[in-house]
Design an enzyme around this catalytic site. Structure first.
Site, mmCIF file in Angstrom:
data_model
loop_
_atom_site.group_PDB
_atom_site.id
_atom_site.type_symbol
_atom_site.label_atom_id
_atom_site.label_comp_id
_atom_site.label_asym_id
_atom_site.label_seq_id
_atom_site.Cartn_x
_atom_site.Cartn_y
_atom_site.Cartn_z
ATOM 1 N N ASP A 290 -5.719 -0.287 -1.962
ATOM 2 C CA ASP A 290 -6.442 -1.205 -2.842
ATOM 3 C C ASP A 290 -7.762 -1.683 -2.265
ATOM 4 O O ASP A 290 -8.025 -1.602 -1.062
ATOM 5 C CB ASP A 290 -5.579 -2.442 -3.127
ATOM 6 C CG ASP A 290 -5.503 -3.366 -1.903
ATOM 7 O OD1 ASP A 290 -5.135 -2.891 -0.817
ATOM 8 O OD2 ASP A 290 -5.843 -4.568 -2.042
ATOM 9 N N ARG B 230 -4.869 0.397 -7.073
ATOM 10 C CA ARG B 230 -3.659 0.989 -6.479
ATOM 11 C C ARG B 230 -3.058 2.084 -7.355
ATOM 12 O O ARG B 230 -2.420 3.005 -6.855
ATOM 13 C CB ARG B 230 -2.581 -0.083 -6.270
ATOM 14 C CG ARG B 230 -2.902 -1.094 -5.192
ATOM 15 C CD ARG B 230 -1.655 -1.899 -4.855
ATOM 16 N NE ARG B 230 -1.941 -3.154 -4.186
ATOM 17 C CZ ARG B 230 -2.135 -3.284 -2.877
ATOM 18 N NH1 ARG B 230 -2.093 -2.227 -2.110
ATOM 19 N NH2 ARG B 230 -2.383 -4.461 -2.351
ATOM 20 N N ASP C 192 -5.521 2.587 10.447
ATOM 21 C CA ASP C 192 -6.946 2.354 10.691
ATOM 22 C C ASP C 192 -7.099 1.947 12.159
ATOM 23 O O ASP C 192 -7.132 2.811 13.042
ATOM 24 C CB ASP C 192 -7.428 1.278 9.712
ATOM 25 C CG ASP C 192 -8.930 1.065 9.751
ATOM 26 O OD1 ASP C 192 -9.617 1.850 10.427
ATOM 27 O OD2 ASP C 192 -9.427 0.107 9.120
ATOM 28 N N GLY D 254 0.785 -1.239 0.000
ATOM 29 C CA GLY D 254 0.000 0.000 0.000
ATOM 30 C C GLY D 254 0.813 1.284 0.000
ATOM 31 O O GLY D 254 0.322 2.324 -0.444
ATOM 32 N N ASP E 18 0.589 3.043 4.367
ATOM 33 C CA ASP E 18 -0.426 3.800 3.641
ATOM 34 C C ASP E 18 -1.465 4.419 4.575
ATOM 35 O O ASP E 18 -1.752 5.606 4.507
ATOM 36 C CB ASP E 18 -1.106 2.915 2.577
ATOM 37 C CG ASP E 18 -1.647 1.596 3.124
ATOM 38 O OD1 ASP E 18 -1.538 1.343 4.342
ATOM 39 O OD2 ASP E 18 -2.188 0.801 2.321
HETATM 40 P P1 IMP Z 1 -4.915 -1.375 10.539
HETATM 41 O O1 IMP Z 1 -4.020 -2.499 10.939
HETATM 42 O O2 IMP Z 1 -6.344 -1.587 10.971
HETATM 43 O O3 IMP Z 1 -4.396 0.001 10.940
HETATM 44 O O4 IMP Z 1 -5.023 -1.398 8.982
HETATM 45 C C1 IMP Z 1 -3.989 -1.070 8.203
HETATM 46 C C2 IMP Z 1 -4.104 -1.727 6.850
HETATM 47 O O5 IMP Z 1 -5.458 -2.028 6.457
HETATM 48 C C3 IMP Z 1 -3.610 -0.746 5.818
HETATM 49 O O6 IMP Z 1 -2.221 -0.848 5.624
HETATM 50 C C4 IMP Z 1 -4.418 -1.121 4.591
HETATM 51 O O7 IMP Z 1 -3.774 -2.143 3.878
HETATM 52 C C5 IMP Z 1 -5.709 -1.663 5.120
HETATM 53 N N1 IMP Z 1 -6.785 -0.630 5.106
HETATM 54 C C6 IMP Z 1 -7.395 -0.061 6.179
HETATM 55 N N2 IMP Z 1 -8.302 0.859 5.787
HETATM 56 C C7 IMP Z 1 -8.261 0.856 4.432
HETATM 57 C C8 IMP Z 1 -8.972 1.611 3.431
HETATM 58 O O8 IMP Z 1 -9.797 2.495 3.690
HETATM 59 N N3 IMP Z 1 -8.656 1.318 2.129
HETATM 60 C C9 IMP Z 1 -7.732 0.386 1.775
HETATM 61 N N4 IMP Z 1 -7.035 -0.332 2.669
HETATM 62 C C10 IMP Z 1 -7.316 -0.098 3.999
HETATM 63 MG MG MG Z 2 -1.636 -2.088 3.396
#
Ligand code: IMP
Ligand code: MG
Length: 211
Positions: free
Chosen positions: A188, A194, A132, A73, A129
């Site tokens: 993505d 992407r 979340d 990402g 990227d």
């Molecule tokens: P986390 O571990 O919940 O912080 O999520 C991080 C990963 O989830 C990112 O590196 C993305 O690959 C994916 N992700 C979370 N939200 C999105 C989104 O809105 N669009 C695309 N990928 C996302």
């Molecule tokens: Mg990612």
């Protein structure tokens, strides 16, 4: 000025303006896709990258940075950011996967590529990227800290404005984002979108990519 020189100068100006016009991507086919709503343009991303890289150049003035990108990402972000970093830097990567073919739902996190990275004594800047839940970045940063880098900072393109269970937060954030699912500029949906130049809200899960 002789005629040849004038022709050369005019051609040069024409090429420059054509290149400038191209970078705003106004005629990109993505603008015909009703399922994608433009959120942050490529020009706005580029301007913000310039701002943040100036801060990074100042912060690391007399040091060498090891940039580590979280694949896939952060591919666009790392490539663009690196071109504005003027202190010595190297580039490495790790791969994280949690969404895979799940689309908009996160699955189990797997991280690879960490084992053969030597971070001891290095000034590491980890690039991802989107922040979340924070689970991905926190997990990778925690594992990296065990390898005793001289310093470890994190940078993300986007940070969702949501409540989190973790107090861990990225050091550098380019943009804050409402709780939306976004694609483009490296991000993505099931491996697609992407390559879009800017960041777009995906309004609905595309039926043709659900299989
Ligand atoms: P986390 O571990 O919940 O912080 O999520 C991080 C990963 O989830 C990112 O590196 C993305 O690959 C994916 N992700 C979370 N939200 C999105 C989104 O809105 N669009 C695309 N990928 C996302
Ligand atoms: Mg990612």
């Amino acid at each position: 000025m002789n005629k040849n020189m004038a022709v050369f100068l005019l051609s040069f100006l024409f090429i420059c303006s054509a290149a400038a016009a191209h970078t705003n991507y106004a005629d990109h086919p993505v603008h015909q896709d009703k399922n994608l709503e433009s959120l942050i343009s490529h020009d706005v991303i580029e301007a913000r990258i310039q701002e943040v890289s100036a801060v990074i150049n100042a912060a690391y003035a007399d040091r060498e940075i090891m940039l580590i990108m979280v694949m896939k990402g952060s591919v666009c972000l790392a490539a663009d950011l690196m071109r504005h970093i003027h202190v010595p830097c190297t580039l490495e990567f790790v791969q994280a996967s949690s969404y895979g073919m799940n689309g908009m739902k996160a699955g189990e996190l797997t991280v690879s590529g960490l084992d053969n990275l030597n971070l001891a004594g290095k000034h590491v800047l980890l690039i991802d990227d989107i922040f979340d839940t924070g689970n991905t970045l926190k997990t990778i940063a925690t594992k990296m800290a065990e390898k005793k880098p001289a310093s470890l900072k994190t940078l993300v393109l986007l940070c969702k404005k949501i409540e989190r269970t973790t107090s861990f937060m990225p050091d550098y954030v380019l943009f804050e984002l409402d709780n939306l699912f976004v694609v483009g500029y490296g991000l993505d949906y099931k491996g697609h979108y992407r390559g879009l130049p800017g960041i777009y809200v995906l309004r609905q899960e595309p039926a043709q990519l659900n299989a």
